[in-house]
Design a protein around this motif. Structure first.
Motif, PDB file in Angstrom:
ATOM      1  N   ASN A  77       0.880  -1.486   0.058  1.00 36.71           N
ATOM      2  CA  ASN A  77      -0.046  -0.044   0.027  1.00 36.71           C
ATOM      3  C   ASN A  77       0.936   1.246  -0.091  1.00 36.71           C
ATOM      4  O   ASN A  77       2.137   1.272   0.438  1.00 36.71           O
ATOM      5  N   TRP A  78       0.236   2.417  -0.491  1.00 38.68           N
ATOM      6  CA  TRP A  78       1.042   3.713  -0.491  1.00 38.68           C
ATOM      7  C   TRP A  78       0.404   4.371   0.855  1.00 38.68           C
ATOM      8  O   TRP A  78      -0.548   4.357   0.839  1.00 38.68           O
ATOM      9  N   TYR A  79       1.313   5.306   1.274  1.00 35.50           N
ATOM     10  CA  TYR A  79       0.722   6.235   2.429  1.00 35.50           C
ATOM     11  C   TYR A  79       1.395   7.561   2.232  1.00 35.50           C
ATOM     12  O   TYR A  79       2.635   7.786   1.420  1.00 35.50           O
ATOM     13  N   ASN A  80       0.764   8.750   2.629  1.00 34.14           N
ATOM     14  CA  ASN A  80       1.742   9.932   2.692  1.00 34.14           C
ATOM     15  C   ASN A  80       2.951   9.949   3.396  1.00 34.14           C
ATOM     16  O   ASN A  80       3.025   9.269   4.467  1.00 34.14           O
ATOM     17  N   ALA A  81       3.976  10.494   2.910  1.00 37.94           N
ATOM     18  CA  ALA A  81       5.410  10.251   3.368  1.00 37.94           C
ATOM     19  C   ALA A  81       5.468  10.816   4.570  1.00 37.94           C
ATOM     20  O   ALA A  81       4.573  11.919   5.231  1.00 37.94           O
ATOM     21  N   GLY A  82       6.157  10.180   5.634  1.00 36.55           N
ATOM     22  CA  GLY A  82       6.419  10.733   6.874  1.00 36.55           C
ATOM     23  C   GLY A  82       5.443  10.098   8.026  1.00 36.55           C
ATOM     24  O   GLY A  82       5.479  10.477   9.007  1.00 36.55           O
ATOM     25  N   THR A  83       4.392   9.216   7.377  1.00 30.41           N
ATOM     26  CA  THR A  83       3.189   8.804   8.267  1.00 30.41           C
ATOM     27  C   THR A  83       3.791   7.312   8.667  1.00 30.41           C
ATOM     28  O   THR A  83       2.658   6.806   9.476  1.00 30.41           O
ATOM     29  N   ARG A 105       4.270  13.965  -1.157  1.00 33.50           N
ATOM     30  CA  ARG A 105       5.380  12.744  -1.324  1.00 33.50           C
ATOM     31  C   ARG A 105       4.620  11.546  -0.794  1.00 33.50           C
ATOM     32  O   ARG A 105       3.797  11.822   0.087  1.00 33.50           O
ATOM     33  N   TYR A 106       4.997  10.260  -1.392  1.00 29.76           N
ATOM     34  CA  TYR A 106       4.442   9.026  -0.680  1.00 29.76           C
ATOM     35  C   TYR A 106       5.423   8.117  -0.478  1.00 29.76           C
ATOM     36  O   TYR A 106       6.458   8.112  -1.127  1.00 29.76           O
ATOM     37  N   GLU A 107       4.977   7.001   0.164  1.00 30.25           N
ATOM     38  CA  GLU A 107       5.981   6.078   0.736  1.00 30.25           C
ATOM     39  C   GLU A 107       5.003   4.836   0.597  1.00 30.25           C
ATOM     40  O   GLU A 107       4.126   4.980   0.908  1.00 30.25           O
ATOM     41  N   PHE A 108       5.736   3.775   0.115  1.00 29.54           N
ATOM     42  CA  PHE A 108       4.841   2.447   0.345  1.00 29.54           C
ATOM     43  C   PHE A 108       5.393   1.580   1.377  1.00 29.54           C
ATOM     44  O   PHE A 108       6.442   1.693   2.022  1.00 29.54           O
ATOM     45  N   ILE A 109       4.649   0.511   1.869  1.00 28.40           N
ATOM     46  CA  ILE A 109       4.837  -0.510   3.056  1.00 28.40           C
ATOM     47  C   ILE A 109       4.650  -1.822   1.951  1.00 28.40           C
ATOM     48  O   ILE A 109       4.006  -2.071   1.275  1.00 28.40           O
ATOM     49  N   GLY A 110       6.059  -2.502   2.180  1.00 26.50           N
ATOM     50  CA  GLY A 110       5.964  -3.697   1.324  1.00 26.50           C
ATOM     51  C   GLY A 110       6.720  -4.788   2.177  1.00 26.50           C
ATOM     52  O   GLY A 110       7.202  -4.500   3.299  1.00 26.50           O
ATOM     53  N   ASP A 111       7.085  -5.766   1.284  1.00 30.09           N
ATOM     54  CA  ASP A 111       7.976  -6.832   1.848  1.00 30.09           C
ATOM     55  C   ASP A 111       9.000  -7.172   0.597  1.00 30.09           C
ATOM     56  O   ASP A 111       8.713  -6.921  -0.458  1.00 30.09           O
ATOM     57  N   ILE A 112       9.914  -8.042   0.826  1.00 31.95           N
ATOM     58  CA  ILE A 112      10.765  -8.634   0.187  1.00 31.95           C
ATOM     59  C   ILE A 112       9.978  -9.621  -0.944  1.00 31.95           C
ATOM     60  O   ILE A 112       9.011 -10.318  -0.544  1.00 31.95           O
ATOM     61  N   ALA A 113      10.145  -9.433  -2.224  1.00 31.38           N
ATOM     62  CA  ALA A 113       9.416 -10.162  -3.065  1.00 31.38           C
ATOM     63  C   ALA A 113       9.764 -11.607  -3.031  1.00 31.38           C
ATOM     64  O   ALA A 113      10.705 -12.029  -2.576  1.00 31.38           O
ATOM     65  N   PRO A 114       8.783 -12.437  -3.606  1.00 29.33           N
ATOM     66  CA  PRO A 114       8.875 -14.001  -3.781  1.00 29.33           C
ATOM     67  C   PRO A 114      10.170 -14.337  -4.201  1.00 29.33           C
ATOM     68  O   PRO A 114      10.641 -13.540  -5.123  1.00 29.33           O
ATOM     69  N   ALA A 115      10.868 -15.383  -3.960  1.00 27.52           N
ATOM     70  CA  ALA A 115      12.027 -15.913  -4.374  1.00 27.52           C
ATOM     71  C   ALA A 115      11.929 -15.853  -5.910  1.00 27.52           C
ATOM     72  O   ALA A 115      12.901 -15.522  -6.488  1.00 27.52           O
TER      73      ALA A 115
END
Length: 149
Positions: A77-83, A105-115
């Motif tokens: 997901n994407w969020y406002n930067a700094g939140t 500006r925006y930042e995402f939350i994620g994980d390392i992609a599958p192998a």
């Protein structure tokens, strides 16, 4: 540099991205001694883009240094930067002094992609997607238009 990074730097094995993705150049922030958490934090954060536009359709984000993929993340997901939480020194998101600096500006939350995805792209060359002389660090791949936002 580890052995894979050394080989990637000299071989420049070009790869074509087949999934809806965002290539993010982190040339200014990157160091070979970065921890995985630092690499993730600098890749995911504080970009000028439309989180409801092409960014919302991207499945993966690539950390790119000098054209070489350093890591691949799945975007949740994407969020406002700094939140969201950041491990950057002094938490730049909070201590910048002015919220204006991260406004829009925006930042995402994620994980390392599958192998299976990482093995296709890690330490491969994607520099051919970026036009020479263009300073925009973001490039969208496999969206309806392959242009910078």
């Amino acid at each position: 540099m580890d052995v894979h990074q050394i080989v990637a730097t000299y071989i420049n094995e070009e790869v074509h991205v087949t999934e809806p993705s965002i290539l993010i150049r982190i040339n200014q922030a990157f160091r070979y001694t970065m921890t995985p958490a630092e690499l993730y934090d600098y890749t995911r954060g504080q970009w000028k883009l439309d989180p409801n536009g092409r960014a919302s359709r991207a499945t993966y984000a690539f950390a790119v240094y000098q054209g070489i993929v350093q890591e691949v993340y799945i975007i949740h997901n994407w969020y406002n930067a700094g939140t969201t939480f950041s491990i950057r020194k002094g938490n730049e998101n909070i201590h910048r002094g002015a919220e204006e600096r991260v406004k829009g500006r925006y930042e995402f939350i994620g994980d390392i992609a599958p192998a299976s995805v990482r093995s296709k792209y890690l330490n491969k060359y994607v520099g051919h997607y970026f036009n020479r002389g263009n300073s925009n660090p973001i490039f969208f791949v496999n969206m309806e238009k392959n242009i910078m936002e």
